[in-house]
Design an enzyme around this catalytic site. Structure first.
Site, PDB file in Angstrom:
ATOM      1  N   ARG A  82       0.549  -1.336  -0.296  1.00 24.36           N
ATOM      2  CA  ARG A  82      -0.094  -0.251  -0.017  1.00 24.36           C
ATOM      3  C   ARG A  82       0.731   1.585  -0.103  1.00 24.36           C
ATOM      4  O   ARG A  82      -0.141   2.202  -0.261  1.00 24.36           O
ATOM      5  CB  ARG A  82      -1.166  -0.141   0.858  1.00 24.36           C
ATOM      6  CG  ARG A  82      -2.050  -0.894   0.783  1.00 24.36           C
ATOM      7  CD  ARG A  82      -2.601  -1.628   2.450  1.00 24.36           C
ATOM      8  NE  ARG A  82      -2.221  -1.902   3.610  1.00 24.36           N
ATOM      9  CZ  ARG A  82      -2.290  -3.290   3.347  1.00 24.36           C
ATOM     10  NH1 ARG A  82      -2.398  -4.343   2.909  1.00 24.36           N
ATOM     11  NH2 ARG A  82      -1.228  -3.440   4.282  1.00 24.36           N
ATOM     12  N   GLU A 134       4.287  -7.825  12.914  1.00 23.99           N
ATOM     13  CA  GLU A 134       2.938  -7.858  14.217  1.00 23.99           C
ATOM     14  C   GLU A 134       2.715  -9.487  14.333  1.00 23.99           C
ATOM     15  O   GLU A 134       2.434 -10.291  14.748  1.00 23.99           O
ATOM     16  CB  GLU A 134       2.213  -6.973  13.607  1.00 23.99           C
ATOM     17  CG  GLU A 134       0.989  -6.909  14.789  1.00 23.99           C
ATOM     18  CD  GLU A 134       0.079  -6.147  15.022  1.00 23.99           C
ATOM     19  OE1 GLU A 134       0.098  -5.123  13.450  1.00 23.99           O
ATOM     20  OE2 GLU A 134      -1.100  -6.121  15.413  1.00 23.99           O
TER      21      GLU A 134
END
Ligand code: PRP
Ligand code: HPA
Length: 175
Positions: free
Chosen positions: A62, A99
């Site tokens: 993105r 993460e």
């Protein structure tokens, strides 16, 4: 309404994606809104309007959309920081912890020349692992990371502070 509130209203939250317990902030809904993408790109340009940079570097995937639009709007070159195995020429690689997992990002070895000033862009900073790896790649090529810009900061994960600890100026449009 503030820019942060306006952008926040365009972001969709998907619970338990890609793993249970993760609240995934989905910017596709912001990007598909004509006002949303324009205000996000203009907001990033404005946040760094006081500094000089030669190149915008975007992090897959993105960061390519936002960084590419920013590079075009600001008449700068665009550099891709990609996931492992995607770049065709000689690359530098940097491992990072996500993460949710481990991965590598890569850059073409000739993408940044020593002394060039680079603005690093992605949609979101969480732990900062991806952006830190991107910064390291640019620095290993002799470039200077003059700023790191994100639409979203997840402050409880500490990524923005982590990059600031490495000497980067960090700007996020919303938390
Ligand atoms: C997301 C996001 C950042 C990164 C942030 O990308 O777009 O690049 O994670 O996480 P961090 O600060 O903890 O490193 P993702 O790994 O989902 O990859 P994708 O853009 O290819 O879908
Ligand atoms: N959204 C998008 N990318 C991410 C997220 C998220 O919530 N967390 C870590 N990377």
């Amino acid at each position: 309404m503030s820019l942060a509130n306006e952008l926040e209203g365009l972001i969709r939250t998907i619970p338990d994606y890609p793993k249970p317990g993760i609240m995934f902030r989905d910017v596709t809904t912001l990007l598909q809104n004509p006002t949303g993408i324009r205000k996000a790109v203009d907001g990033l340009a404005e946040a760094f309007s006081d500094i000089d940079y030669d190149l915008v570097a975007g992090i897959e995937a993105r960061g390519f959309i936002l960084g590419g639009a920013l590079a075009y709007a600001q008449n700068r070159g665009f550099v891709t920081i990609r996931k492992k195995g995607k770049l065709p020429h000689v690359t530098l690689s940097q491992q990072y912890a996500l993460e949710y997992g481990v991965d590598h990002v890569e850059i073409h070895a000739d993408a940044v020349k020593p002394g060039q000033r680079v603005l690093l862009i992605d949609d979101l900073i969480a732990t900062g692992g991806t952006a830190e790896a991107g910064m390291q790649l640019i620095r290993r090529l002799g470039g200077s990371v003059v700023g790191a810009g994100f639409v979203i900061d997840l402050p409880e994960l500490g990524g923005a502070r982590r990059l600031e600890g490495l000497g980067a100026r960090v700007e996020c449009l919303m938390r």
